[in-house]
Design an enzyme around this catalytic site. Structure first.
Site, PDB file in Angstrom:
ATOM      1  N   GLU A  36      -2.447   2.217 -12.028  1.00  0.00           N
ATOM      2  CA  GLU A  36      -1.732   1.475 -11.138  1.00  0.00           C
ATOM      3  C   GLU A  36      -0.505   2.034 -10.992  1.00  0.00           C
ATOM      4  O   GLU A  36       0.135   2.638 -11.901  1.00  0.00           O
ATOM      5  CB  GLU A  36      -1.542   0.114 -11.783  1.00  0.00           C
ATOM      6  CG  GLU A  36      -0.670  -0.714 -10.619  1.00  0.00           C
ATOM      7  CD  GLU A  36      -0.122  -2.033 -11.040  1.00  0.00           C
ATOM      8  OE1 GLU A  36      -0.475  -3.167 -10.894  1.00  0.00           O
ATOM      9  OE2 GLU A  36       0.776  -2.066 -12.017  1.00  0.00           O
ATOM     10  N   TYR A  70       2.096   0.171  -2.918  1.00  0.00           N
ATOM     11  CA  TYR A  70       1.137  -0.323  -4.319  1.00  0.00           C
ATOM     12  C   TYR A  70      -0.097   0.290  -4.029  1.00  0.00           C
ATOM     13  O   TYR A  70      -0.754   0.247  -3.080  1.00  0.00           O
ATOM     14  CB  TYR A  70       1.157  -1.790  -4.254  1.00  0.00           C
ATOM     15  CG  TYR A  70       0.568  -2.334  -5.357  1.00  0.00           C
ATOM     16  CD1 TYR A  70       1.094  -2.543  -6.590  1.00  0.00           C
ATOM     17  CD2 TYR A  70      -1.045  -2.341  -5.308  1.00  0.00           C
ATOM     18  CE1 TYR A  70       0.374  -2.867  -7.753  1.00  0.00           C
ATOM     19  CE2 TYR A  70      -1.950  -2.691  -6.471  1.00  0.00           C
ATOM     20  CZ  TYR A  70      -1.330  -2.881  -7.448  1.00  0.00           C
ATOM     21  OH  TYR A  70      -2.102  -3.411  -8.621  1.00  0.00           O
TER      22      TYR A  70
END
Ligand code: GDP
Ligand code: MN
Length: 377
Positions: free
Chosen positions: A189, A104
């Site tokens: 993201e 992530y």
């Protein structure tokens, strides 16, 4: 807030050199089929619903296919689905990569620190909200030097990367930083960022562009945002109307009182589902229009909380009673009213004549609407 669909976000990523799977967009099963048939999308492939909500993986909105037939069938089953209230009209088809690990990575603004922040976690591929806090690394990034070697090395360490993949991370972070700054993003993201061989590939892309910067990005002007159909109608009529997740409708006037009303309902265990800010209307017709829109959102109960200033209490009461008469019987809902201020007496009288009692106490009126909506107060 301009939220880009995954494929648009990836188009932005591509411009900045972030590594991506090979893929293309389809809007029908036939188109999906021909993307595979022509080799524009290699097999095996991934078929992904292009909706703005997350959690597609878990929700069946991301599927895999090993053959042309499977790809076509998957495309047909996902298109037209309603995913978290949003109709699927577009698909992204991509080659399915053999992924070793899912990471992530995100850049966003930390409003408390007043700085951009780099967020990294070795636990990618799941919603970041479900990752334990100690597994998430956050580094404030000073905007003038931008990302330096220090932040990049720490990120590599957190993500468990060294050697070639760490070099790949270096380049990727540089590109991601440029996306963040040059696109005026409030969030970029990558989840998951996949380790594929010795490299890194962005399997997903979430890009949100700051509203106040949209004038610098005419290329985003066309993009539909996340307004619901009712919100779209409200916008055309210049009515401030927002749909939320709960079941209580709120009609108030002025942003401050409207927000405070939502807070009070939550305080008593209620769940606001839609709110409407009448603002400074002094036209009963406009109140009627706004109220009918509210009725279309099918709230379980409605709380009318008005402070009469420019918008006088009797104006609101007149519009409301008029509108109540127009709502079909089947769609009626309990209404709790609290009107105070200018022309209060006249307003209360109009409501009373229509069988609606105004409850002067904020606490009592809020509790009563939460009860009427089946809440806990
Ligand atoms: P989200 O659930 O809406 O965030 O959708 P994502 O784009 O993150 O996809 C969900 C999951 O699908 C990912 O976490 C991966 O596990 C899986 N996935 C997506 N693309 C690929 C791929 O190319 N190869 C493999 N093996 N899995 C993939
Ligand atoms: Mn994702």
């Amino acid at each position: 807030m301009v939220k880009l669909a995954e494929w648009r976000g990836k188009e932005v990523f591509r411009k900045y050199g972030i590594p991506l799977p090979q893929g293309a967009v389809a809007r029908s099963p036939e188109e999906a089929d021909s993307l595979v048939a022509t080799g524009q999308v290699p097999l095996p492939c991934v078929i992904k619903a292009q909706v703005l909500a997350g959690g597609r993986g878990k929700g069946g909105a991301v599927q895999f296919a090993n053959s042309r037939d499977e790809a076509r069938a998957a495309a047909a089953s996902i298109l037209g689905l309603e995913f978290k209230g949003e109709r699927v009209r577009e698909l992204l088809l991509e080659e399915k990569l053999p992924i070793a690990r899912e990471l992530y990575l995100a850049l966003t603004l930390d409003r408390a620190a007043r700085m951009p922040i780099l967020i990294a976690s070795a636990h990618g591929g799941v919603e970041i909200e479900s990752v334990e806090d100690r597994e998430i690394d956050r580094q404030a990034v000073h905007p003038f030097p931008g990302l330096t070697g220090y932040e990049k090395r720490r990120a590599a360490k957190v993500l468990g990367l060294s050697g070639a993949p760490a070099k790949a991370l270096d380049r990727l972070l540089e590109a991601l930083w440029r996306v963040f700054v040059e696109e005026d993003a409030e969030l970029v993201e990558i989840n998951p960022l996949a380790v594929v061989g010795a490299g890194l590939v962005a399997l997903d892309a979430k890009v949100i562009v700051e509203d106040d910067a949209t004038f610098r990005h005419p290329e985003y002007a066309e993009i539909r945002d996340d307004r619901t159909p009712l919100e779209e109608i409200a916008r055309e009529k210049e009515i401030a109307f927002v749909q939320l997740d709960g079941n209580i409708g709120v009609i108030a006037n002025g942003a401050g009182l409207t927000m405070a009303t939502l807070d009070v309902l939550k305080e008593f265990g209620g769940r606001p589902g839609v709110f409407l800010d009448l603002g400074g209307t002094d036209d009963p017709k406009k109140v009627t229009e706004a109220f009918l829109l509210m009725a279309q959102a099918k709230p379980t109960a409605v709380f009318l909380n008005i402070f009469g200033g420019v918008t006088k209490c009797d104006t609101v009461a007149k519009g409301l009673v008029e509108a109540m008469g127009q709502v079909p019987k089947a769609d009626r809902f309990p209404l709790v009213a609290r009107i105070r201020g200018n022309n209060e007496k006249e307003g209360i009288e109009i409501l009373r004549a229509a069988g609606i009692t105004s409850v002067p106490s904020l606490k009592e009126s809020a509790q009563s609407v939460v009860r009427a909506a089946g809440g806990s107060a």
